[in-house]
Structures are given as structure tokens and as C-alpha cells.
Write a protein that holds these residues in place. Structure first.
Motif, PDB file in Angstrom:
ATOM      1  N   GLN A   1      79.951  23.729  29.350  1.00 23.10           N
ATOM      2  CA  GLN A   1      78.691  24.062  30.016  1.00 23.10           C
ATOM      3  C   GLN A   1      78.922  24.947  31.238  1.00 23.10           C
ATOM      4  O   GLN A   1      78.165  25.891  31.488  1.00 23.10           O
ATOM      5  CB  GLN A   1      77.963  22.779  30.419  1.00 23.10           C
ATOM      6  N   SER A   2      79.968  24.664  32.002  1.00 24.42           N
ATOM      7  CA  SER A   2      80.280  25.492  33.179  1.00 24.42           C
ATOM      8  C   SER A   2      80.594  26.921  32.764  1.00 24.42           C
ATOM      9  O   SER A   2      80.156  27.886  33.411  1.00 24.42           O
ATOM     10  CB  SER A   2      81.463  24.890  33.945  1.00 24.42           C
ATOM     11  N   LEU A   3      81.342  27.079  31.677  1.00 25.66           N
ATOM     12  CA  LEU A   3      81.659  28.413  31.182  1.00 25.66           C
ATOM     13  C   LEU A   3      80.402  29.131  30.692  1.00 25.66           C
ATOM     14  O   LEU A   3      80.256  30.345  30.875  1.00 25.66           O
ATOM     15  CB  LEU A   3      82.692  28.325  30.056  1.00 25.66           C
ATOM     16  N   LYS A   4      79.497  28.393  30.076  1.00 28.47           N
ATOM     17  CA  LYS A   4      78.255  28.996  29.601  1.00 28.47           C
ATOM     18  C   LYS A   4      77.387  29.467  30.771  1.00 28.47           C
ATOM     19  O   LYS A   4      76.750  30.528  30.706  1.00 28.47           O
ATOM     20  CB  LYS A   4      77.482  28.005  28.726  1.00 28.47           C
ATOM     21  N   ILE A   5      77.365  28.680  31.839  1.00 29.50           N
ATOM     22  CA  ILE A   5      76.612  29.086  33.030  1.00 29.50           C
ATOM     23  C   ILE A   5      77.179  30.388  33.592  1.00 29.50           C
ATOM     24  O   ILE A   5      76.444  31.309  33.965  1.00 29.50           O
ATOM     25  CB  ILE A   5      76.644  27.968  34.089  1.00 29.50           C
ATOM     26  N   GLN A   6      78.499  30.486  33.658  1.00 27.53           N
ATOM     27  CA  GLN A   6      79.137  31.704  34.159  1.00 27.53           C
ATOM     28  C   GLN A   6      78.816  32.901  33.272  1.00 27.53           C
ATOM     29  O   GLN A   6      78.562  34.004  33.765  1.00 27.53           O
ATOM     30  CB  GLN A   6      80.647  31.498  34.240  1.00 27.53           C
ATOM     31  N   LEU A   7      78.824  32.677  31.961  1.00 24.74           N
ATOM     32  CA  LEU A   7      78.509  33.777  31.051  1.00 24.74           C
ATOM     33  C   LEU A   7      77.043  34.193  31.194  1.00 24.74           C
ATOM     34  O   LEU A   7      76.732  35.392  31.189  1.00 24.74           O
ATOM     35  CB  LEU A   7      78.803  33.373  29.605  1.00 24.74           C
ATOM     36  N   ASN A   8      76.146  33.229  31.331  1.00 24.53           N
ATOM     37  CA  ASN A   8      74.738  33.555  31.541  1.00 24.53           C
ATOM     38  C   ASN A   8      74.536  34.368  32.809  1.00 24.53           C
ATOM     39  O   ASN A   8      73.683  35.268  32.863  1.00 24.53           O
ATOM     40  CB  ASN A   8      73.894  32.277  31.595  1.00 24.53           C
ATOM     41  N   ARG A   9      75.313  34.066  33.840  1.00 27.35           N
ATOM     42  CA  ARG A   9      75.209  34.837  35.085  1.00 27.35           C
ATOM     43  C   ARG A   9      75.639  36.289  34.842  1.00 27.35           C
ATOM     44  O   ARG A   9      74.989  37.226  35.319  1.00 27.35           O
ATOM     45  CB  ARG A   9      76.079  34.216  36.172  1.00 27.35           C
ATOM     46  N   LEU A  10      76.723  36.475  34.092  1.00 26.21           N
ATOM     47  CA  LEU A  10      77.172  37.835  33.780  1.00 26.21           C
ATOM     48  C   LEU A  10      76.135  38.588  32.947  1.00 26.21           C
ATOM     49  O   LEU A  10      76.001  39.809  33.070  1.00 26.21           O
ATOM     50  CB  LEU A  10      78.498  37.785  33.026  1.00 26.21           C
ATOM     51  N   LEU A  11      75.399  37.842  32.119  1.00 26.89           N
ATOM     52  CA  LEU A  11      74.374  38.463  31.276  1.00 26.89           C
ATOM     53  C   LEU A  11      73.043  38.598  32.011  1.00 26.89           C
ATOM     54  O   LEU A  11      72.074  39.119  31.446  1.00 26.89           O
ATOM     55  CB  LEU A  11      74.173  37.643  29.998  1.00 26.89           C
ATOM     56  N   ALA A  12      73.002  38.116  33.268  1.00 26.27           N
ATOM     57  CA  ALA A  12      71.797  38.222  34.105  1.00 26.27           C
ATOM     58  C   ALA A  12      70.577  37.615  33.418  1.00 26.27           C
ATOM     59  O   ALA A  12      69.502  38.205  33.364  1.00 26.27           O
ATOM     60  CB  ALA A  12      71.535  39.676  34.481  1.00 26.27           C
ATOM     61  N   ARG A  13      70.763  36.411  32.879  1.00 23.07           N
ATOM     62  CA  ARG A  13      69.640  35.715  32.261  1.00 23.07           C
ATOM     63  C   ARG A  13      69.597  34.286  32.783  1.00 23.07           C
ATOM     64  O   ARG A  13      70.442  33.878  33.587  1.00 23.07           O
ATOM     65  CB  ARG A  13      69.745  35.745  30.743  1.00 23.07           C
TER      66      ARG A  13
END
Length: 434
Positions: free
Chosen positions: A210-222
Motif C-alpha cells: 500500500q505504501s508503494l502504491k501511494i508513492q506511485l499514485n503521487r508520481l502519477l498525480a492522482r
């Protein structure tokens, strides 16, 4: 215990917006990042600003056309003594003067400096283009690294789930044996402790993902809480060769492109400095209107209008040897840029060769660890069958489980390291394809 695990896992997933998870492919992730990532958008704006400056007007090729208007008014107490001795005076005498017109100035020759300025503007735009490319590569690299980290951790989670199911089966067998008197309470407690440990590891693994998914969502600006699934497979390009990588990198690596552009800018700067040795020729023209009114004087009203034109030529004859010093400094800057180009080429070769050696090493590790996973899985299956008939101790059973998990973890880590090395190689190459 099983109900407790389900409850805690559900609670951990509760922060995400929906349980219906989309499948986010690596291509989708990169596409979203290219359109929404803030760093890419900021770099795009910088590139657009620089592109707007590439024009013949900004370089000084075009004339300047100016409109002017001046209105001056005064109210004064005046007294005049004429040559005849007559004294004239007037209180609150009004004087008005109005001047307006257009003027044109055009530098027609400046030692070809304007041509060099235009070349500098174009090279600056090329530099910003390389800067934008570098920003895109860095962002996409981060997206891919984060994405494949999720893939690795998801695969580890899957292995942990299979181990937990075996531990649950072991616990049920131990409890059944205890009820009929064929096992001690200690065996049941040990099985329960191991089951709790497996469930704890699963909960931690869910949190890691989940932490990795949050980081990826931040990079995707969503939306940060957006949940999604990732692809299960992770492959890499086995056909990469150092020669091809090096040749492409020398042409497409952004740092190489930027340093070469800086070298050309240094040469253009020298040519600009040399242009100061030549005269500057400027033509001027205009059309002006003038009108004045005076309450006291020989002329109470006057106006004029007409065309004016001229030519101005200037040339530096002596400036305290400033021109000579500036040329020497410009030449030294070119020498410095030559050294920086060589240094950058060596740095690129070092990074590329190191990354390529890592890539080959990790490839070998993947093959070894893949074989180990197969051996560990066979060992676990055999141990599980023997445990069911009571010919293997709990300690041996747990060792077999841990060996399997460790083998899976090492294999996924080696696979991830290989993929990350490939991403680094392609980023250095300046061509990060998917």
C-alpha cells in the motif's frame, strides 16, 4: 485466528477508495505520468518559455518603432522688457506645448552579432529540450522502479499467503491430533505461534504494498488512495549489448547533449565578443508634429511637422584592452568546455559499464534463484506430506517453510534488481522504452 487476520487485513485496506481494483499496466502508468506528473508539466512550461524566445525579433534583426506624445502646460506671471524700452507684463500667462510623432530605429549592421544572438537562442532552446528529455526520463524511471517494486512485493505476498495456508493446515492437524491424544499441547502452541507469525508477515506485506502504491499514485498525480492491481510478470531484455548501449548513449543521453550544446554556446559567445571589433551602423527616421501657444511674446502660436532621418555609426577604438580580455576569457571558456565534454564522456562510460556489469550479474542470480525456488517448493511439498503422516518434526517443517519463503524472496529480489539495472541502462542510454 483466521477471522482475526481477515479483519485486520480488511481494516488495513479500508483507507483505499474501492475494493474493485483496476489493472494498471506499466504502459498505463507511464502514459498517466506523461500527461499528469507535475515535474514533467513544469519542465514542459520551461521548454515552452524558451521556445517563445527563439525569434528574429529577440535576436535584434527587426527595427524598433515608437510612438511619442508630450504635452507641457504652464501658468506664470510674466514681465518682458523689449529692446525699445517697452515693458510688457501679464499675470497668469498660459504657455502650452504639444509634441507627438513616431520614430524608427534600426540596427542594420553590428558585426554580425545579431546572427550569433539568434544562434544562441536556438541552442538555448535545444538545451532546454535536452533538459525536458532528462526530466521525462527521470520521472518515467521513478514510475517504472516504483511499479516493479510493487510487482515484486505482490509476488512475495502471494508466496506468504501460500505459506500461511500451509501453516493453518498444520495448526488444524496439530489440534486434531491433540484432541485424540496423539500430539502434545506444545506442538499445538508452536503451530499457533508460527501461524500468527505468518499472518503478521502478511499484514506487514500488505502495508508495504500500500505504501508503494501511494508513492506511485503521487508520481502519477492522482488520488493517493486509488487502489489498483499490477501485472504479475516481470521480464527484462536479454539482448542488450554494451556496444549498442554505448553508441546510442553518446547520441541520445541528455547530459551528453547538454554538455555538447554548452560547448557550442561557448563558441558562439566568442564570436559575439569578436563582433564588438566591428562598427555598428544604425538608421533613424521619424515624423513629428509640434504645436506651441504663448500668451505673451512675439509669437503667440506656432506649429510644425515633418520627416526626419539620419544615420549613426559607432566603433570602439580603445577600451582599455577590455575587448582583448573578453576574447581571451571566451577562449578559456571553450577550453574548459572541451575538458568538461571529455569528463562527461568518461563519466557516462563509467556509469554505463557499471550498470551493464550489474545487469549481467543479476541475470545470473535470477537463473540460480529460480532453480532454488523450484527445489525449495519440492522440499516444502515433501515435508508437508511427511508432516501429515507424522514422520517430520515441527522444527523441520518450519525450516522448510522458511527456506521456501527465503528462496522466493531472493528470486524476486534478483528479478527486480535485474529489471532496475535494465531501467538504469536505458535511462543512461537516453531511450527508456517499455
Amino acid at each position: 485466528m483466521k477471522k482475526l487476520y481477515i479483519f485486520i487485513t480488511t481494516l488495513a485496506l479500508g483507507s483505499f477508495t474501492s475494493y474493485a481494483q483496476e489493472l494498471l499496466t506499466i504502459k498505463d502508468a507511464v502514459a498517466i505520468a506523461l500527461s499528469q506528473n507535475y515535474d514533467i508539466q513544469l519542465s514542459q512550461n520551461d521548454k515552452n518559455i524558451t521556445a517563445e524566445s527563439v525569434s528574429i525579433g529577440a535576436a535584434g534583426f527587426l527595427p524598433n518603432l515608437t510612438a511619442n506624445l508630450t504635452q507641457n502646460n504652464s501658468v506664470m506671471n510674466s514681465e518682458q522688457t523689449q529692446s525699445s524700452g517697452v515693458v510688457r507684463s501679464l499675470k497668469n500667462a498660459k504657455n502650452n506645448n504639444l509634441s507627438y510623432g513616431v520614430s524608427l530605429g534600426w540596427t542594420v549592421f553590428d558585426g554580425l552579432d545579431m546572427f550569433k544572438r539568434y544562434d544562441i537562442l536556438k541552442e538555448t532552446d535545444n538545451f532546454q529540450e535536452a533538459q525536458f528529455k532528462q526530466a521525462v526520463l527521470e520521472t518515467i524511471s521513478l514510475v517504472m522502479v516504483n511499479y516493479y517494486n510493487i510487482v515484486e512485493q505482490t509476488n512475495v505476498h502471494k508466496a506468504l499467503e501460500s505459506v500461511k495456508e500451509i501453516s493453518l493446515e498444520r495448526y488444524n492437524i496439530a489440534e486434531a491430533r491433540f484432541k485424540i491424544g496423539k500430539a502434545s499441547k506444545l506442538e499445538v502452541l508452536n503451530a499457533q505461534v508460527n501461524l500468527n507469525e505468518d499472518e503478521s508477515n502478511l499484514i506487514r506485506q500488505v502495508n508495504t504494498i500500500q505504501s508503494l502504491k501511494i508513492q506511485l499514485n503521487r508520481l502519477l498525480a492522482r488520488e493517493l488512495a486509488t487502489n489498483f492491481e499490477v501485472e504479475k510478470e516481470m521480464s527484462y531484455d536479454e539482448l542488450l549489448t554494451y556496444t549498442d548501449l554505448y553508441e546510442t548513449a553518446m547520441q541520445q543521453n541528455p547530459e551528453i547533449m547538454k554538455i555538447e550544446i554548452s560547448r557550442r554556446l561557448a563558441e558562439l559567445n566568442l564570436q559575439q565578443v569578436k563582433a564588438k571589433r566591428y562598427p555598428t551602423v544604425r538608421v533613424n527616421a521619424g515624423y513629428n508634429f509640434n504645436e506651441s501657444e504663448s500668451s505673451l511674446g512675439f509669437t503667440t502660436h506656432a506649429n510644425s511637422h515633418g520627416f526626419n532621418y539620419g544615420l549613426a555609426v559607432s566603433m570602439n577604438l580603445f577600451d582599455g584592452l577590455t575587448q582583448h580580455r573578453n576574447e581571451r576569457i571566451a577562449k578559456i571558456n571553450i577550453e574548459s568546455m572541451d575538458l568538461r565534454v571529455k569528463n562527461q564522456n568518461e563519466q557516462l562510460s563509467t556509469l554505463l559499464l557499471t550498470a551493464f556489469n550489474n545487469f549481467q550479474t543479476f541475470q545470473s542470480l535470477v537463473k540460480v534463484e529460480e532453480n532454488n525456488v523450484g527445489l525449495a517448493k519440492n522440499s516444502l511439498d515433501i515435508t508437508n506430506d511427511k508432516f501429515k503422516i507424522g514422520t517430520v518434526s515441527s522444527v523441520e517443517f518450519r525450516d522448510s517453510q522458511e527456506n521456501y519463503i527465503n528462496a522466493v524472496s531472493r528470486y524476486n529480489a534478483a528479478l527486480l534488481d535485474t529489471k532496475l539495472a535494465e531501467i538504469e541502462l536505458k535511462q543512461i542510454m537516453g531511450k527508456l522504452d517499455i
